[in-house]
Design a protein around this motif. Structure first.
Motif, mmCIF file in Angstrom:
data_model
loop_
_atom_site.group_PDB
_atom_site.id
_atom_site.type_symbol
_atom_site.label_atom_id
_atom_site.label_comp_id
_atom_site.label_asym_id
_atom_site.label_seq_id
_atom_site.Cartn_x
_atom_site.Cartn_y
_atom_site.Cartn_z
ATOM 1 N N VAL A 92 30.487 -44.206 14.837
ATOM 2 C CA VAL A 92 29.210 -44.897 15.487
ATOM 3 C C VAL A 92 29.496 -44.990 16.967
ATOM 4 O O VAL A 92 30.267 -45.295 17.737
ATOM 5 N N PRO A 93 28.453 -43.899 17.577
ATOM 6 C CA PRO A 93 28.315 -43.321 18.490
ATOM 7 C C PRO A 93 28.368 -44.663 19.699
ATOM 8 O O PRO A 93 27.575 -45.671 19.115
ATOM 9 N N GLN A 94 28.997 -44.879 20.917
ATOM 10 C CA GLN A 94 29.136 -45.155 22.124
ATOM 11 C C GLN A 94 27.427 -45.638 22.179
ATOM 12 O O GLN A 94 26.948 -46.501 22.399
ATOM 13 N N SER A 95 26.338 -44.812 22.342
ATOM 14 C CA SER A 95 25.470 -44.188 22.870
ATOM 15 C C SER A 95 24.722 -45.217 21.468
ATOM 16 O O SER A 95 23.620 -45.586 22.298
ATOM 17 N N VAL A 96 24.714 -45.248 20.535
ATOM 18 C CA VAL A 96 24.017 -46.539 19.483
ATOM 19 C C VAL A 96 24.462 -47.640 19.214
ATOM 20 O O VAL A 96 23.688 -48.024 19.384
ATOM 21 N N MET A 97 25.474 -47.318 19.794
ATOM 22 C CA MET A 97 25.775 -48.973 19.952
ATOM 23 C C MET A 97 24.912 -49.492 20.788
ATOM 24 O O MET A 97 24.199 -50.571 20.714
ATOM 25 N N GLY A 99 22.495 -48.382 21.981
ATOM 26 C CA GLY A 99 21.330 -49.044 21.994
ATOM 27 C C GLY A 99 20.140 -50.357 20.661
ATOM 28 O O GLY A 99 19.819 -50.755 20.917
ATOM 29 N N ILE A 100 21.955 -50.432 19.910
ATOM 30 C CA ILE A 100 21.293 -51.470 18.973
ATOM 31 C C ILE A 100 21.559 -52.955 19.922
ATOM 32 O O ILE A 100 20.340 -53.230 19.655
ATOM 33 N N LEU A 101 22.457 -52.779 21.005
ATOM 34 C CA LEU A 101 22.481 -54.346 21.579
ATOM 35 C C LEU A 101 20.722 -54.213 22.579
ATOM 36 O O LEU A 101 20.299 -55.306 22.937
ATOM 37 N N ARG A 102 20.406 -53.226 22.791
ATOM 38 C CA ARG A 102 18.959 -53.305 23.647
ATOM 39 C C ARG A 102 17.390 -53.619 23.290
ATOM 40 O O ARG A 102 16.510 -54.085 23.580
ATOM 41 N N ILE A 173 19.199 -49.683 14.815
ATOM 42 C CA ILE A 173 20.307 -50.630 13.965
ATOM 43 C C ILE A 173 20.078 -50.715 13.197
ATOM 44 O O ILE A 173 21.765 -50.622 12.848
ATOM 45 N N ILE A 174 18.991 -50.878 11.826
ATOM 46 C CA ILE A 174 19.770 -50.773 10.450
ATOM 47 C C ILE A 174 20.597 -49.284 10.296
ATOM 48 O O ILE A 174 21.762 -49.759 9.784
ATOM 49 N N ALA A 175 20.066 -47.942 10.609
ATOM 50 C CA ALA A 175 20.494 -47.352 10.441
ATOM 51 C C ALA A 175 22.144 -46.910 10.400
ATOM 52 O O ALA A 175 23.539 -46.798 10.381
ATOM 53 N N ALA A 176 22.727 -47.748 12.468
ATOM 54 C CA ALA A 176 24.132 -47.676 12.941
ATOM 55 C C ALA A 176 24.688 -48.750 11.732
ATOM 56 O O ALA A 176 25.985 -48.447 10.882
ATOM 57 N N GLN A 177 23.912 -49.836 11.654
ATOM 58 C CA GLN A 177 24.504 -51.199 11.131
ATOM 59 C C GLN A 177 24.940 -50.722 9.673
ATOM 60 O O GLN A 177 25.763 -50.754 8.397
#
Length: 205
Positions: A92-97, A99-102, A173-177
């Protein structure tokens, strides 16, 4: 003793639930004392542990190592001794993670101001999208300092219509998790004959 006898826990739970803004709402309102519903009775509190007698390194498991047997054993040990672990090598790319937190931070900190939390607040298990504080608020003997945005989405479904347009970005978030959990299940259970890992679970944010 007199204060304890006068304390109406059910009334406090209902009053808290009816605000529909969770524990973050307590913070924003200027609450400077932890409500009794969150306080563990003295006789039930766990005794403090001397940190000098406990290991301080959280287990880190690389699920992308390619060694399934080693990963499974590492997960077993971490679960038995710690109860949790950090995962790396999940792709999972850092940029996605980030984005999750944001997006999560934006919802939990700003949702109360724009009315989003109140509109999504529900304890109806049938709703694909909902927000609440303590899913077991009325069953647990002590409430936890926790708010959760639930979004039930499977790999073969689109984002639920109930999710407001201004928070559509939460799909990141949903897609990444869900993908991350899907990676876990596929990697750890793909040796089970007939195992079906094509469907992804719920994401709780």
């Amino acid at each position: 003793m007199e204060d304890q006898e006068k304390y109406d826990r059910t009334a406090e739970l209902r009053a808290f639930d009816e605000t529909k803004v969770g524990v973050q709402g307590l913070v924003v309102s200027g609450c400077n004392k932890v409500p009794q519903m969150f306080i563990v009775p003295t006789q039930d509190r766990i005794q403090p542990v001397d940190p000098s007698n406990v290991g301080t390194e959280i287990p880190i498991i690389n699920i992308g190592s390619g060694n399934r047997q080693e990963v499974v054993e590492s997960v077993r040990v971490a679960c038995e001794k710690w109860g949790f672990f950090q995962v790396v090598g999940h792709a999972v790319p850092q940029s996605v993670m980030d984005g999750i937190l944001r997006v999560v931070r934006d919802f939990h900190e700003e949702g109360g101001h724009n009315g989003m939390k109140r509109r999504l607040y529900s304890r109806d298990p049938r709703k694909a999208v909902k927000y609440n504080s303590n899913f077991n608020l009325y069953e647990s003997p002590v409430a936890t300092w926790r708010d959760t945005l639930f979004c039930r989405i499977m790999s073969d479904q689109s984002v639920p219509d109930a999710l407001p347009d201004c928070y559509k970005s939460v799909t990141i978030i949903i897609a990444a998790q869900c993908d991350l959990i899907h990676i876990y299940s596929s990697f750890l259970y793909n040796s089970k004959k007939g195992a079906n890992t094509s469907r992804r679970p719920v994401a709780n944010l």
